[in-house]
Design an enzyme around this catalytic site. Sequence first.
Site, PDB file in Angstrom:
ATOM      1  N   GLY A   1       0.796  -1.225   0.000  1.00 23.99           N
ATOM      2  CA  GLY A   1       0.000   0.000   0.000  1.00 23.99           C
ATOM      3  C   GLY A   1       0.822   1.264   0.000  1.00 23.99           C
ATOM      4  O   GLY A   1       0.383   2.295   0.513  1.00 23.99           O
ATOM      5  N   SER A   2       2.026   1.196  -0.573  1.00 25.73           N
ATOM      6  CA  SER A   2       2.879   2.389  -0.720  1.00 25.73           C
ATOM      7  C   SER A   2       3.196   3.068   0.603  1.00 25.73           C
ATOM      8  O   SER A   2       3.479   4.269   0.639  1.00 25.73           O
ATOM      9  CB  SER A   2       2.223   3.397  -1.676  1.00 25.73           C
ATOM     10  OG  SER A   2       1.987   2.825  -2.940  1.00 25.73           O
TER      11      SER A   2
ATOM     12  N   SER B   1       4.833  -5.719  -2.488  1.00 21.15           N
ATOM     13  CA  SER B   1       4.991  -4.306  -2.783  1.00 21.15           C
ATOM     14  C   SER B   1       5.642  -3.603  -1.584  1.00 21.15           C
ATOM     15  O   SER B   1       6.736  -3.968  -1.188  1.00 21.15           O
ATOM     16  CB  SER B   1       3.633  -3.705  -3.160  1.00 21.15           C
ATOM     17  OG  SER B   1       3.778  -2.428  -3.744  1.00 21.15           O
TER      18      SER B   1
END
Length: 512
Positions: A128-129, A210
């Site tokens: 989620g960055s 991620s």
Amino acid sequence: MKISALVPAQALLSLANVSTINTTSGQLIGNEADGVRAFTGVRFAQPPVGELRWEPPVPYTSSDIVNATTPGPSCLQMFKYATAKHDMRLFNTPPPPGGENEDCLFLNVWAPTGGKKKKPVVVWIHGGSDAFGSATLAEYDGTSMAKNQDIIVVSMNYRTNVFGFPSAPDLAPDKNNLGQLDQELAFSWVQDNIEHFEGDKHKVTIMGQSAGARAVSDAVSRHTEANPPFRAAIMLSGAVTSTVPTLHFAAFNNFANASGCTQAPGAARLDCLRQIPAATIHNYTNGPLSGTFDPVVDNMTRYDDDLTRIRTNNTARVPILIGSLQDDGTVFTSGVKNLTTALPDLFGANAPSVATVRALYPGLNDSQVIAAAYRDKNFRCPAKLWSEAFVGSGIEYVYRYTYGASFADDAPYPNLGAWHTSELPELFGTYNASTATADEETLSNSFQTAFANFVKNPKVPPAANWPEYGSGTVAKIAYNGNVDLDNFIQPVASGTLDGPCAVWDKLLDFRP
């Protein structure tokens, strides 16, 4: 039986289909169904609110009976104003259950019944960055993996955006990566409690995707060879390489000024900001004036050069499984067509020339070049560098992959290919069973089984035909329509994929 969260915890004990586990977080009462015991919304830290806002997490302990049948709230989400609609559609639809709250440090456990008494454990760190994400998104449900693979699945929330990575001059550097400290506390909770769920604390694998994969790489880097709280690591589409250790305080300073806290950075300003309602802060970070809040190099939770640390044996020396997707870049570059302006926007002032980048990807139009370049610089080449560094430092059992499957029912819009996060429903077995093809169902089983095999024993190949990276080999997963467990791996020489990395590595590995 689905137990309502409104039922008092004491009353749950008299109902059928419940399971109880004694932990440091209390006597947990969870649901038991179809061979899996599920415990959700388990508090592992004191609420990080009030005086504990922007403080390291404080362990939560209790002897109370706890209703662990409903998810806890997610941490407050931040979606950048300019791309919020796009990002929420891709990564937050439907939104996680339980809503959002600053009081969000909860974890979830899915434990199979029967089978081995000391089960391997996988601890999931969502992506989620570092701005959004939740352990309770439906696609991260651990039921299928626990049931079908006889492993325990744990997931946790951690603070994100300004609450978790404030980049604040008011805080000591070692207090800025609060989200990382939340993750570490969850690791400790697993070590203290997982044996109560019939798990083996010596057989824990940490896994993330991620930003979650970057968090896993940070954890591998900051732990040494001596007694890390995990024995293996899985990184899906992400790894930290060389980082410029400059602290950027502008976003936090602008946030403080906009909040009316105009004191000089320090205790007085923090005290002022701690009085601001969380909802007000949330509105600001999701508005047009907000900056970006990211992890900083603190030389405790994140270092400026993980690759050098690996090469000099200053990290956890554990088996790793690492890789990326064939089309990891498409969702980040959709609609971007001007290569001349895209290169400095996406890769900074040191971006290579347009001519250099075009030459890396012959036969592709500029839109395709931009997507491929984004994939390589951010995902494929970091996986290569980590694999090479681990193998070069003498660490065995390094497995690298690239994933190529795409399914029409899983794509939010056309022509994304094997897009960033599209493998997760297949990994967790949470794909849409009503629309999935037979091939998707088969691949999900194959993919999940291979990754679970690594969790069970990271010192053997995860699947047939999957050699260690020490031979310079990458496993192409589900290319050419192969989905069965005995044929979905196609080993290829890394050089067939990594040619452009000769250019991108200069931006990723810039220290001797």
